[in-house]
Design an enzyme around this catalytic site. Structure first.
Site, PDB file in Angstrom:
ATOM      1  CE1 TYR A   1      -3.941   2.197   0.825  1.00 17.39           C
ATOM      2  CE2 TYR A   1      -2.517   3.169   2.490  1.00 17.39           C
ATOM      3  CZ  TYR A   1      -3.677   3.193   1.742  1.00 17.39           C
ATOM      4  OH  TYR A   1      -4.571   4.231   1.905  1.00 17.39           O
TER       5      TYR A   1
ATOM      6  CE  LYS B   1      -3.663   4.925  -1.378  1.00 17.42           C
ATOM      7  NZ  LYS B   1      -4.746   5.512  -2.205  1.00 17.42           N
TER       8      LYS B   1
HETATM    9  N1  LIG Z   1      -9.588   6.032   5.392  1.00 19.97           N
HETATM   10  C1  LIG Z   1      -8.341   6.423   5.586  1.00 19.97           C
HETATM   11  O1  LIG Z   1      -7.870   6.553   6.722  1.00 19.97           O
HETATM   12  C2  LIG Z   1      -7.466   6.755   4.405  1.00 19.97           C
HETATM   13  C3  LIG Z   1      -6.224   7.350   4.657  1.00 19.97           C
HETATM   14  C4  LIG Z   1      -5.389   7.663   3.594  1.00 19.97           C
HETATM   15  C5  LIG Z   1      -5.805   7.390   2.296  1.00 19.97           C
HETATM   16  N2  LIG Z   1      -7.013   6.810   2.068  1.00 19.97           N
HETATM   17  C6  LIG Z   1      -7.391   6.546   0.683  1.00 19.97           C
HETATM   18  O2  LIG Z   1      -8.613   7.177   0.387  1.00 19.97           O
HETATM   19  C7  LIG Z   1      -9.315   6.414  -0.605  1.00 19.97           C
HETATM   20  C8  LIG Z   1     -10.708   6.080  -0.109  1.00 19.97           C
HETATM   21  O3  LIG Z   1     -10.591   5.369   1.108  1.00 19.97           O
HETATM   22  P1  LIG Z   1     -11.842   5.007   2.020  1.00 19.97           P
HETATM   23  O4  LIG Z   1     -11.356   4.987   3.416  1.00 19.97           O
HETATM   24  O5  LIG Z   1     -13.034   5.841   1.664  1.00 19.97           O
HETATM   25  O6  LIG Z   1     -12.076   3.490   1.542  1.00 19.97           O
HETATM   26  P2  LIG Z   1     -13.393   2.600   1.436  1.00 19.97           P
HETATM   27  O7  LIG Z   1     -12.937   1.177   1.390  1.00 19.97           O
HETATM   28  O8  LIG Z   1     -14.405   2.993   2.460  1.00 19.97           O
HETATM   29  O9  LIG Z   1     -13.925   3.004  -0.021  1.00 19.97           O
HETATM   30  C9  LIG Z   1     -13.211   2.652  -1.163  1.00 19.97           C
HETATM   31  C10 LIG Z   1     -14.166   2.578  -2.341  1.00 19.97           C
HETATM   32  O10 LIG Z   1     -13.398   2.185  -3.496  1.00 19.97           O
HETATM   33  C11 LIG Z   1     -14.087   1.146  -4.156  1.00 19.97           C
HETATM   34  N3  LIG Z   1     -13.136   0.304  -4.859  1.00 19.97           N
HETATM   35  C12 LIG Z   1     -12.265  -0.599  -4.324  1.00 19.97           C
HETATM   36  N4  LIG Z   1     -11.581  -1.217  -5.297  1.00 19.97           N
HETATM   37  C13 LIG Z   1     -12.025  -0.701  -6.477  1.00 19.97           C
HETATM   38  C14 LIG Z   1     -11.698  -0.939  -7.841  1.00 19.97           C
HETATM   39  N5  LIG Z   1     -10.808  -1.873  -8.184  1.00 19.97           N
HETATM   40  N6  LIG Z   1     -12.343  -0.231  -8.787  1.00 19.97           N
HETATM   41  C15 LIG Z   1     -13.268   0.702  -8.441  1.00 19.97           C
HETATM   42  N7  LIG Z   1     -13.631   0.953  -7.187  1.00 19.97           N
HETATM   43  C16 LIG Z   1     -13.011   0.266  -6.199  1.00 19.97           C
HETATM   44  C17 LIG Z   1     -14.816   0.392  -3.048  1.00 19.97           C
HETATM   45  O11 LIG Z   1     -15.891  -0.392  -3.555  1.00 19.97           O
HETATM   46  C18 LIG Z   1     -15.253   1.528  -2.131  1.00 19.97           C
HETATM   47  O12 LIG Z   1     -16.508   2.045  -2.522  1.00 19.97           O
HETATM   48  C19 LIG Z   1      -8.448   5.184  -0.877  1.00 19.97           C
HETATM   49  O13 LIG Z   1      -7.637   5.414  -1.998  1.00 19.97           O
HETATM   50  C20 LIG Z   1      -7.613   5.081   0.377  1.00 19.97           C
HETATM   51  O14 LIG Z   1      -6.399   4.398   0.151  1.00 19.97           O
HETATM   52  C21 LIG Z   1      -7.849   6.485   3.097  1.00 19.97           C
END
Ligand SMILES: NC(=O)c1ccc[n+]([C@@H]2O[C@H](COP(=O)([O-])OP(=O)(O)OC[C@H]3O[C@@H](n4cnc5c(N)ncnc54)[C@H](O)[C@@H]3O)[C@@H](O)[C@H]2O)c1
Length: 266
Positions: free
Chosen positions: A156, A160
């Site tokens: 990851y 990133k």
């Molecule tokens: N939540 C955190 O603390 C955090 C921190 C840093 C970065 N992020 C990043 O933010 C983004 C969103 O995270 P989140 O916490 O809302 O995650 P989440 O898992 O709640 O939502 C992710 C969404 O992406 C969709 N998804 C997954 N794989 C996919 C694919 N192959 N094609 C299309 N859609 C796909 C899922 O169905 C889901 O709706 C991600 O890129 C994550 O890495 C999150």
């Protein structure tokens, strides 16, 4: 009501839930019509429905961002249906924890495919659409895990960090077409992804590991997205904006800050 994005069309990947859903709703609130892409077509449609209730146009597409043909069809369908494309938010992401010596190569590939290759596929295909009108805003969702070394998250973190490099490279090439490319690096944000991946102990402790001792909210990420997506941000490109409560600012000094915080609590 702000309409900084009036008459613009945005696509948000992973818009079915979490941060992506909050971004899609915020873009709509600020005046944009929105194409919602998610591997889960039902949740994408539910977000689109909510946006239509706000009197904006919205369409949904079931797309796996790690599959080039799926992305090609999805972007073509949404851009045709909404008439143009101005803004792309590469938010879809997956995360799987494992100690380095135990990472399964299939899990390594999936995290690189979705987080990094997916961002490239969507950006290339969307930028071809944006280039027709010589205007575009691409915003990639990286992570604080791409800025500093995360524990048990090598795949990851690598993906990133790759997004940070891709953002810089794409910003150079796409500047010639009026397209800016920037990234946001969120710290811990309370979403289903985080609740699913972290242990109860980590969920208790993790907010203490930043200058600002709390989790961030999905709306705080959406706010930063709108800033970078706005037409007035045309002189900002190639950057990664940390939105992480100062998690990377303190570096090793955070250990001392944490010690004092714990002492004050006891
Ligand atoms: N939540 C955190 O603390 C955090 C921190 C840093 C970065 N992020 C990043 O933010 C983004 C969103 O995270 P989140 O916490 O809302 O995650 P989440 O898992 O709640 O939502 C992710 C969404 O992406 C969709 N998804 C997954 N794989 C996919 C694919 N192959 N094609 C299309 N859609 C796909 C899922 O169905 C889901 O709706 C991600 O890129 C994550 O890495 C999150």
């Amino acid at each position: 009501m702000t309409t900084v994005l009036a008459d613009q069309v945005a696509i948000v990947t992973g818009g079915g839930r979490g941060i992506g859903k909050a971004i899609a709703l915020r873009l709509a609130r600020d005046g944009a019509d929105v194409g919602v892409m998610d591997i889960d077509g039902e949740t994408a449609e539910a977000t689109a429905k909510e946006i239509r209730r706000m009197d904006r146009r919205a369409l949904a597409a079931a797309v796996d961002v790690s599959d080039y043909d799926s992305v090609r069809h999805g972007i073509a369908e949404l851009a045709a249906g909404l008439g143009r494309l101005d803004i792309l938010i590469n938010n879809a992401g997956v995360e799987k924890r494992a100690p380095f010596l135990e990472i399964d190569p299939a899990d390594w590939r999936r995290q690189l495919d979705v987080n990094l290759s997916g961002t490239f596929y969507c950006t290339q295909l969307a930028a071809r659409e944006m280039a027709k009108r010589k205007y575009g805003r691409v915003i990639n969702i990286s992570s604080v895990a791409g800025l500093i070394g995360p524990i048990d998250l090598a795949a990851y973190g690598a993906a990133k960090a790759g997004i940070v490099g891709l953002t810089r490279a794409a910003s150079l090439d796409l500047a010639d077409y009026g397209i800016t490319v920037n990234a946001i690096a969120p710290g811990p944000i309370e979403t289903e992804l985080m609740l699913g991946v972290w242990t109860a102990e980590a969920l208790r402790e993790r907010p203490q590991h930043g200058a600002i001792a709390r989790f961030g909210t999905v709306d705080e990420i959406a706010h930063a997205v709108v800033f970078l997506a706005s037409p007035e941000s045309g002189f900002i490109t190639g950057i990664t904006l940390p939105v992480e409560g100062g998690a990377s600012a303190a570096g090793a000094y955070m250990v001392e800050k944490y010690r004092r915080r714990r002492a004050a609590q006891s």
